[in-house]
Design a protein around this motif. Structure first.
Motif, PDB file in Angstrom:
ATOM      1  N   MET A   1       0.822  -1.194   0.000  1.00  0.00           N
ATOM      2  CA  MET A   1       0.000   0.000   0.000  1.00  0.00           C
ATOM      3  C   MET A   1       0.863   1.252   0.000  1.00  0.00           C
ATOM      4  SD  MET A   1      -3.277  -0.481   0.096  1.00  0.00           S
ATOM      5  CE  MET A   1      -4.497  -1.640   0.528  1.00  0.00           C
ATOM      6  N   ALA A   2       1.901   1.292   0.798  1.00  0.00           N
ATOM      7  CA  ALA A   2       2.758   2.473   0.865  1.00  0.00           C
ATOM      8  C   ALA A   2       3.414   2.739  -0.485  1.00  0.00           C
ATOM      9  CB  ALA A   2       3.815   2.299   1.944  1.00  0.00           C
ATOM     10  N   LEU A   3       3.661   1.685  -1.252  1.00  0.00           N
ATOM     11  CA  LEU A   3       4.279   1.869  -2.564  1.00  0.00           C
ATOM     12  C   LEU A   3       3.303   2.452  -3.579  1.00  0.00           C
ATOM     13  CD1 LEU A   3       6.252  -1.500  -2.745  1.00  0.00           C
ATOM     14  CD2 LEU A   3       7.126   0.763  -2.155  1.00  0.00           C
ATOM     15  N   LEU A   4       2.010   2.292  -3.321  1.00  0.00           N
ATOM     16  CA  LEU A   4       1.011   2.808  -4.247  1.00  0.00           C
ATOM     17  C   LEU A   4       0.779   4.311  -4.096  1.00  0.00           C
ATOM     18  CD1 LEU A   4      -1.699   0.005  -4.171  1.00  0.00           C
ATOM     19  CD2 LEU A   4       0.049   0.428  -5.909  1.00  0.00           C
ATOM     20  N   GLY A   5       1.114   4.881  -2.944  1.00  0.00           N
ATOM     21  CA  GLY A   5       0.881   6.304  -2.671  1.00  0.00           C
ATOM     22  C   GLY A   5       1.498   7.231  -3.706  1.00  0.00           C
ATOM     23  N   PRO A   6       2.823   7.112  -3.973  1.00  0.00           N
ATOM     24  CA  PRO A   6       3.423   7.995  -4.980  1.00  0.00           C
ATOM     25  C   PRO A   6       2.847   7.778  -6.385  1.00  0.00           C
ATOM     26  CG  PRO A   6       5.135   6.989  -3.623  1.00  0.00           C
ATOM     27  CD  PRO A   6       3.835   6.339  -3.257  1.00  0.00           C
ATOM     28  N   LEU A   7       2.590   6.530  -6.743  1.00  0.00           N
ATOM     29  CA  LEU A   7       2.006   6.256  -8.054  1.00  0.00           C
ATOM     30  C   LEU A   7       0.617   6.878  -8.154  1.00  0.00           C
ATOM     31  CD1 LEU A   7       2.041   4.859 -10.811  1.00  0.00           C
ATOM     32  CD2 LEU A   7       1.148   2.802  -9.675  1.00  0.00           C
TER      33      LEU A   7
ATOM     34  N   ALA B   1      -3.105  10.686 -10.308  1.00  0.00           N
ATOM     35  CA  ALA B   1      -4.218  11.599  -9.995  1.00  0.00           C
ATOM     36  C   ALA B   1      -3.909  13.001 -10.505  1.00  0.00           C
ATOM     37  CB  ALA B   1      -4.491  11.614  -8.500  1.00  0.00           C
ATOM     38  N   ALA B   2      -2.673  13.440 -10.346  1.00  0.00           N
ATOM     39  CA  ALA B   2      -2.291  14.771 -10.838  1.00  0.00           C
ATOM     40  C   ALA B   2      -2.420  14.842 -12.354  1.00  0.00           C
ATOM     41  CB  ALA B   2      -0.871  15.103 -10.399  1.00  0.00           C
ATOM     42  N   ALA B   3      -2.033  13.786 -13.030  1.00  0.00           N
ATOM     43  CA  ALA B   3      -2.110  13.766 -14.492  1.00  0.00           C
ATOM     44  C   ALA B   3      -3.563  13.793 -14.965  1.00  0.00           C
ATOM     45  CB  ALA B   3      -1.395  12.531 -15.046  1.00  0.00           C
ATOM     46  N   GLU B   4      -4.433  13.067 -14.314  1.00  0.00           N
ATOM     47  CA  GLU B   4      -5.838  13.003 -14.732  1.00  0.00           C
ATOM     48  C   GLU B   4      -6.646  14.214 -14.262  1.00  0.00           C
ATOM     49  OE1 GLU B   4      -7.529  10.951 -16.714  1.00  0.00           O
ATOM     50  OE2 GLU B   4      -5.754   9.763 -17.139  1.00  0.00           O
ATOM     51  N   ALA B   5      -6.246  14.819 -13.153  1.00  0.00           N
ATOM     52  CA  ALA B   5      -7.013  15.922 -12.587  1.00  0.00           C
ATOM     53  C   ALA B   5      -7.045  17.122 -13.517  1.00  0.00           C
ATOM     54  CB  ALA B   5      -6.441  16.329 -11.233  1.00  0.00           C
ATOM     55  N   SER B   6      -5.955  17.379 -14.195  1.00  0.00           N
ATOM     56  CA  SER B   6      -5.921  18.557 -15.064  1.00  0.00           C
ATOM     57  C   SER B   6      -6.944  18.448 -16.189  1.00  0.00           C
ATOM     58  CB  SER B   6      -4.524  18.744 -15.644  1.00  0.00           C
ATOM     59  OG  SER B   6      -4.186  17.659 -16.479  1.00  0.00           O
ATOM     60  N   GLY B   7      -7.214  17.271 -16.662  1.00  0.00           N
ATOM     61  CA  GLY B   7      -8.176  17.089 -17.738  1.00  0.00           C
ATOM     62  C   GLY B   7      -9.602  16.910 -17.265  1.00  0.00           C
ATOM     63  N   SER B   8      -9.781  16.675 -15.967  1.00  0.00           N
ATOM     64  CA  SER B   8     -11.134  16.420 -15.480  1.00  0.00           C
ATOM     65  C   SER B   8     -11.729  17.606 -14.732  1.00  0.00           C
ATOM     66  CB  SER B   8     -11.144  15.186 -14.569  1.00  0.00           C
ATOM     67  OG  SER B   8     -10.395  15.446 -13.400  1.00  0.00           O
ATOM     68  N   GLY B   9     -10.931  18.623 -14.469  1.00  0.00           N
ATOM     69  CA  GLY B   9     -11.455  19.796 -13.777  1.00  0.00           C
ATOM     70  C   GLY B   9     -11.675  19.582 -12.306  1.00  0.00           C
ATOM     71  N   THR B  10     -10.906  18.694 -11.712  1.00  0.00           N
ATOM     72  CA  THR B  10     -11.041  18.437 -10.279  1.00  0.00           C
ATOM     73  C   THR B  10      -9.673  18.522  -9.628  1.00  0.00           C
ATOM     74  OG1 THR B  10     -11.985  16.936  -8.644  1.00  0.00           O
ATOM     75  CG2 THR B  10     -10.809  15.928 -10.459  1.00  0.00           C
TER      76      THR B  10
ATOM     77  N   ARG C   1      -6.186   2.141 -13.621  1.00  0.00           N
ATOM     78  CA  ARG C   1      -7.548   2.031 -14.170  1.00  0.00           C
ATOM     79  C   ARG C   1      -8.563   2.735 -13.262  1.00  0.00           C
ATOM     80  NH1 ARG C   1      -7.357  -4.278 -16.150  1.00  0.00           N
ATOM     81  NH2 ARG C   1      -6.219  -3.856 -18.079  1.00  0.00           N
ATOM     82  N   ALA C   2      -8.382   2.594 -11.968  1.00  0.00           N
ATOM     83  CA  ALA C   2      -9.304   3.235 -11.020  1.00  0.00           C
ATOM     84  C   ALA C   2      -9.213   4.757 -11.114  1.00  0.00           C
ATOM     85  CB  ALA C   2      -9.008   2.772  -9.594  1.00  0.00           C
ATOM     86  N   VAL C   3      -7.994   5.278 -11.273  1.00  0.00           N
ATOM     87  CA  VAL C   3      -7.822   6.730 -11.407  1.00  0.00           C
ATOM     88  C   VAL C   3      -8.516   7.217 -12.670  1.00  0.00           C
ATOM     89  CG1 VAL C   3      -6.114   8.543 -11.863  1.00  0.00           C
ATOM     90  CG2 VAL C   3      -5.717   6.902 -10.024  1.00  0.00           C
ATOM     91  N   ARG C   4      -8.318   6.528 -13.763  1.00  0.00           N
ATOM     92  CA  ARG C   4      -8.943   6.934 -15.029  1.00  0.00           C
ATOM     93  C   ARG C   4     -10.476   6.847 -14.944  1.00  0.00           C
ATOM     94  NH1 ARG C   4      -4.197   4.582 -16.476  1.00  0.00           N
ATOM     95  NH2 ARG C   4      -2.773   5.990 -17.551  1.00  0.00           N
ATOM     96  N   ALA C   5     -10.961   5.803 -14.301  1.00  0.00           N
ATOM     97  CA  ALA C   5     -12.410   5.649 -14.146  1.00  0.00           C
ATOM     98  C   ALA C   5     -12.983   6.780 -13.288  1.00  0.00           C
ATOM     99  CB  ALA C   5     -12.734   4.288 -13.519  1.00  0.00           C
TER     100      ALA C   5
END
Length: 159
Positions: free
Chosen positions: A1-7, A12-21, A53-57
């Motif tokens: 789980m700790a290894l997933l935090g940075p990823l 999330a930063a990459a997808e947030a700019s395109g989603s307006g959140t 996949r979860a981030v993109r969804a």
């Protein structure tokens, strides 16, 4: 789980700019999805892939929601209708207006009271009630409103 935090933060930063959140909102939603998945099905076989996949969804869900929502450009019609402060102010304004109308000279109090009536009488009904011709209502109304304006302007200036 700790290894997933940075990823997760990067994705999330990459997808947030395109989603307006905000990226944090996407991260929080994905962590919640992961906890729900762990409880129901256990850990994913490929956690980094599942996370991407979860981030993109989640970003798609946010975009869909944003497309369906319409921003408010003004207050909704019933906003504040039951707001006690607004109701008290409206009542005070109505009382002040009625008090000022009663202090007007001549036929003005009767005419303006009839015009302000919640029954919304016609000019014919008002003329019949006041015993004046329907044609003189317009000029009389104009004169009375002028008197009311001067009276209220003097009161506002005195305060």
């Amino acid at each position: 789980m700790a290894l997933l935090g940075p990823l997760l933060a990067v994705e999330a930063a990459a997808e947030a700019s395109g989603s307006g959140t905000e990226p944090g909102d996407i991260e929080q939603a994905v962590w919640l999805r992961l906890l729900e998945r762990l409880r129901r099905h256990g850990p994913p076989d490929d956690p980094p892939l599942w996370l991407r996949r979860a981030v993109r969804a989640e970003a798609r869900r946010v975009r869909r929601t944003a497309r369906r929502e319409t921003p408010l450009t003004c207050e909704p019609a019933d906003a504040g209708r039951h707001d006690p402060e607004r109701l008290a102010l409206l009542a005070a304004h109505r009382r002040a207006l009625r008090d000022a109308v009663r202090r007007l000279p001549g036929r003005c109090p009767g005419l303006l009271t009839a015009l302000l009536s919640p029954h919304d009488p016609t000019y014919r009904e008002i003329a019949g009630e006041l015993g004046i011709s329907q044609g003189s209502l317009g000029p009389e109304r104009s004169r009375c409103l002028g008197c009311l304006r001067r009276l209220l302007a003097a009161e506002v200036a005195a305060d």
